[in-house]
Design an enzyme around this catalytic site. Sequence first.
Site, PDB file in Angstrom:
ATOM      1  N   GLY A 115      11.973  16.946 -21.611  1.00  0.00           N
ATOM      2  CA  GLY A 115      11.316  18.121 -22.195  1.00  0.00           C
ATOM      3  C   GLY A 115      10.347  17.785 -23.314  1.00  0.00           C
ATOM      4  O   GLY A 115       9.622  18.660 -23.788  1.00  0.00           O
ATOM      5  N   SER A 119       6.852  18.344 -21.849  1.00  0.00           N
ATOM      6  CA  SER A 119       6.497  19.693 -21.374  1.00  0.00           C
ATOM      7  C   SER A 119       6.353  20.660 -22.537  1.00  0.00           C
ATOM      8  O   SER A 119       5.895  21.785 -22.360  1.00  0.00           O
ATOM      9  CB  SER A 119       7.576  20.215 -20.413  1.00  0.00           C
ATOM     10  OG  SER A 119       8.808  20.333 -21.094  1.00  0.00           O
ATOM     11  N   GLY A 120       6.779  20.225 -23.725  1.00  0.00           N
ATOM     12  CA  GLY A 120       6.766  21.129 -24.880  1.00  0.00           C
ATOM     13  C   GLY A 120       8.041  21.957 -24.966  1.00  0.00           C
ATOM     14  O   GLY A 120       8.178  22.795 -25.861  1.00  0.00           O
ATOM     15  N   LEU A 179       9.166  14.204 -17.398  1.00  0.00           N
ATOM     16  CA  LEU A 179       8.845  15.033 -18.566  1.00  0.00           C
ATOM     17  C   LEU A 179       9.653  14.598 -19.782  1.00  0.00           C
ATOM     18  O   LEU A 179       9.661  15.287 -20.811  1.00  0.00           O
ATOM     19  CB  LEU A 179       9.082  16.522 -18.233  1.00  0.00           C
ATOM     20  CG  LEU A 179       8.289  17.026 -17.020  1.00  0.00           C
ATOM     21  CD1 LEU A 179       8.603  18.485 -16.722  1.00  0.00           C
ATOM     22  CD2 LEU A 179       6.780  16.839 -17.247  1.00  0.00           C
ATOM     23  N   TYR A 212      26.235  14.033  -8.910  1.00  0.00           N
ATOM     24  CA  TYR A 212      25.579  15.196  -9.514  1.00  0.00           C
ATOM     25  C   TYR A 212      26.455  16.416  -9.223  1.00  0.00           C
ATOM     26  O   TYR A 212      26.561  16.855  -8.064  1.00  0.00           O
ATOM     27  CB  TYR A 212      24.192  15.436  -8.927  1.00  0.00           C
ATOM     28  CG  TYR A 212      23.119  14.427  -9.307  1.00  0.00           C
ATOM     29  CD1 TYR A 212      23.336  13.449 -10.265  1.00  0.00           C
ATOM     30  CD2 TYR A 212      21.862  14.465  -8.705  1.00  0.00           C
ATOM     31  CE1 TYR A 212      22.339  12.534 -10.607  1.00  0.00           C
ATOM     32  CE2 TYR A 212      20.866  13.561  -9.047  1.00  0.00           C
ATOM     33  CZ  TYR A 212      21.120  12.594  -9.993  1.00  0.00           C
ATOM     34  OH  TYR A 212      20.129  11.693 -10.322  1.00  0.00           O
TER      35      TYR A 212
HETATM   36  N1  LIG Z   1      18.084   7.275 -11.142  1.00  0.00           N
HETATM   37  C1  LIG Z   1      18.516   7.782 -12.256  1.00  0.00           C
HETATM   38  O1  LIG Z   1      19.185   7.115 -13.047  1.00  0.00           O
HETATM   39  C2  LIG Z   1      18.197   9.227 -12.612  1.00  0.00           C
HETATM   40  C3  LIG Z   1      18.500   9.679 -13.886  1.00  0.00           C
HETATM   41  C4  LIG Z   1      18.186  11.000 -14.220  1.00  0.00           C
HETATM   42  C5  LIG Z   1      17.573  11.821 -13.277  1.00  0.00           C
HETATM   43  N2  LIG Z   1      17.306  11.356 -12.028  1.00  0.00           N
HETATM   44  C6  LIG Z   1      16.677  12.238 -11.015  1.00  0.00           C
HETATM   45  O2  LIG Z   1      15.471  12.708 -11.524  1.00  0.00           O
HETATM   46  C7  LIG Z   1      15.387  14.129 -11.354  1.00  0.00           C
HETATM   47  C8  LIG Z   1      14.550  14.724 -12.435  1.00  0.00           C
HETATM   48  O3  LIG Z   1      15.111  14.426 -13.706  1.00  0.00           O
HETATM   49  P1  LIG Z   1      15.273  15.489 -14.829  1.00  0.00           P
HETATM   50  O4  LIG Z   1      15.596  16.802 -14.177  1.00  0.00           O
HETATM   51  O5  LIG Z   1      16.206  14.938 -15.822  1.00  0.00           O
HETATM   52  O6  LIG Z   1      13.868  15.487 -15.547  1.00  0.00           O
HETATM   53  P2  LIG Z   1      12.414  16.075 -15.352  1.00  0.00           P
HETATM   54  O7  LIG Z   1      12.015  16.171 -13.953  1.00  0.00           O
HETATM   55  O8  LIG Z   1      11.565  15.273 -16.257  1.00  0.00           O
HETATM   56  O9  LIG Z   1      12.523  17.535 -16.019  1.00  0.00           O
HETATM   57  C9  LIG Z   1      13.162  18.604 -15.423  1.00  0.00           C
HETATM   58  C10 LIG Z   1      13.025  19.806 -16.361  1.00  0.00           C
HETATM   59  O10 LIG Z   1      11.655  20.144 -16.481  1.00  0.00           O
HETATM   60  C11 LIG Z   1      11.445  21.499 -16.115  1.00  0.00           C
HETATM   61  N3  LIG Z   1      10.187  21.594 -15.367  1.00  0.00           N
HETATM   62  C12 LIG Z   1       9.948  21.278 -14.087  1.00  0.00           C
HETATM   63  N4  LIG Z   1       8.658  21.499 -13.767  1.00  0.00           N
HETATM   64  C13 LIG Z   1       8.071  21.967 -14.862  1.00  0.00           C
HETATM   65  C14 LIG Z   1       6.762  22.407 -15.162  1.00  0.00           C
HETATM   66  N5  LIG Z   1       5.783  22.387 -14.230  1.00  0.00           N
HETATM   67  N6  LIG Z   1       6.504  22.826 -16.414  1.00  0.00           N
HETATM   68  C15 LIG Z   1       7.460  22.856 -17.368  1.00  0.00           C
HETATM   69  N7  LIG Z   1       8.730  22.454 -17.135  1.00  0.00           N
HETATM   70  C16 LIG Z   1       9.028  22.025 -15.904  1.00  0.00           C
HETATM   71  C17 LIG Z   1      12.633  21.895 -15.288  1.00  0.00           C
HETATM   72  O11 LIG Z   1      12.883  23.263 -15.438  1.00  0.00           O
HETATM   73  P3  LIG Z   1      13.750  24.183 -14.427  1.00  0.00           P
HETATM   74  O12 LIG Z   1      15.068  23.476 -14.207  1.00  0.00           O
HETATM   75  O13 LIG Z   1      13.854  25.461 -15.150  1.00  0.00           O
HETATM   76  O14 LIG Z   1      13.008  24.316 -13.146  1.00  0.00           O
HETATM   77  C18 LIG Z   1      13.735  21.033 -15.881  1.00  0.00           C
HETATM   78  O15 LIG Z   1      14.276  21.689 -17.027  1.00  0.00           O
HETATM   79  C19 LIG Z   1      16.839  14.610 -11.334  1.00  0.00           C
HETATM   80  O16 LIG Z   1      16.986  15.812 -10.651  1.00  0.00           O
HETATM   81  C20 LIG Z   1      17.479  13.462 -10.614  1.00  0.00           C
HETATM   82  O17 LIG Z   1      17.363  13.711  -9.235  1.00  0.00           O
HETATM   83  C21 LIG Z   1      17.586  10.060 -11.700  1.00  0.00           C
END
Ligand SMILES: NC(=O)c1ccc[n+]([C@@H]2O[C@H](COP(=O)([O-])OP(=O)(O)OC[C@H]3O[C@@H](n4cnc5c(N)ncnc54)[C@H](OP(=O)(O)O)[C@@H]3O)[C@@H](O)[C@H]2O)c1
Length: 325
Positions: A207, A210-211, A204, A55
Amino acid sequence: MKSQTIGKRGPSISVLGLGCNGMSLQQPRNDDESIATIQAALDAGFNLLNTADFYGMGHNETIVGRAIRGRRDKAFVSVKCGFMMSPTRQVLGLDGRPASVKNFCSYSLQRLGVDVIDLYAPCRADPAVPYEDTIGAVADLINDGKVRYLGVSEVGAALLRRAHAVHPVTALEIEYSLACRFIEREILPVARELGVGIVPYRVLADGLLSGAVTSEPTSPHAHLTPPRLKGEHLQHNLGVVTALMNMAHAKGCSPAQLAIAWLLTRGDDIFPIVGMSRRARLPDTLAVLDITLDAADLSALEEAFAPGAITGERYPAFVQKFAAA
Ligand SMILES: NC(=O)c1ccc[n+]([C@@H]2O[C@H](COP(=O)([O-])OP(=O)(O)OC[C@H]3O[C@@H](n4cnc5c(N)ncnc54)[C@H](OP(=O)(O)O)[C@@H]3O)[C@@H](O)[C@H]2O)c1
């Protein structure tokens, strides 16, 4: 924050984790806010911090390390290794060779500034290396005191069993949400049989839930846009998520909160990680713990988001080939 035991013999950790990847992806980066977010999350009881050595090419581990300095005992640090990527986020391949895994771990310990990593997981199974050998390297790291618990990421039921036969697996990190339910068929039952906790990511769905997504995203990394956010799939999927938007409105919460709350109803072995890069997100995410879904809510969501309701792959083909199915 609520805590519960992860895995059959694992520790008690927060039911919601903090996904840190986005902190390294944002342009421009804001390390001060990212570090403040991690520290505020720890103060609010989120001890599960999710990162990976790839990352931000090590950047993410560096900010996690800076954030937990002096607060190590509050954090449960989960690290993935094995993806090889270019600085422009082109996927170069996987490296699950045992010597590489041990080498990756040494660098992660250094960047994080810790003596031991709490949960360590190869990010994908490297098809060129017997999975037992990759997992055996993590087992060696556990025996050497460099890692506490074995994790796996994005593996199907057969690989999960193979890993568990080498060393007990504490957690499986895998995509799981209302929009992505493939694990319910086979992977989740096997994880439950073996006593492996589930750490859902992308809760989410990029996105969709979350909309935040209302049209096809434009980004410098467009090659990573998943098919579910493109063209006809996106139009269809935006229609499906209307049910979530309407229910959230009626319940006085946001669709993102409702989507995460649904995951928490799926069992006490589910530990969703939420990607947040700003402190302002934390109160909304914590408030998820106060949302209750009754039988009518659950059956309405079941109807709208039956497995397969959301169409289009969750990764572009060149990444999907490494993912669990
Ligand atoms: N194992 C794997 O293969 C793998 C793959 C992908 C990801 N991951 C892990 O999963 C984590 C999360 O994944 P992700 O970041 O892709 O997806 P996510 O958690 O589904 O979505 C994150 C996004 O949602 C926003 N958000 C967070 N809380 C919210 C709320 N209460 N209301 C509205 N929007 C909200 C965040 O905004 P802000 O950034 O503006 O706060 C960010 O843009 C990553 O950080 C990583 O550690 C693992």
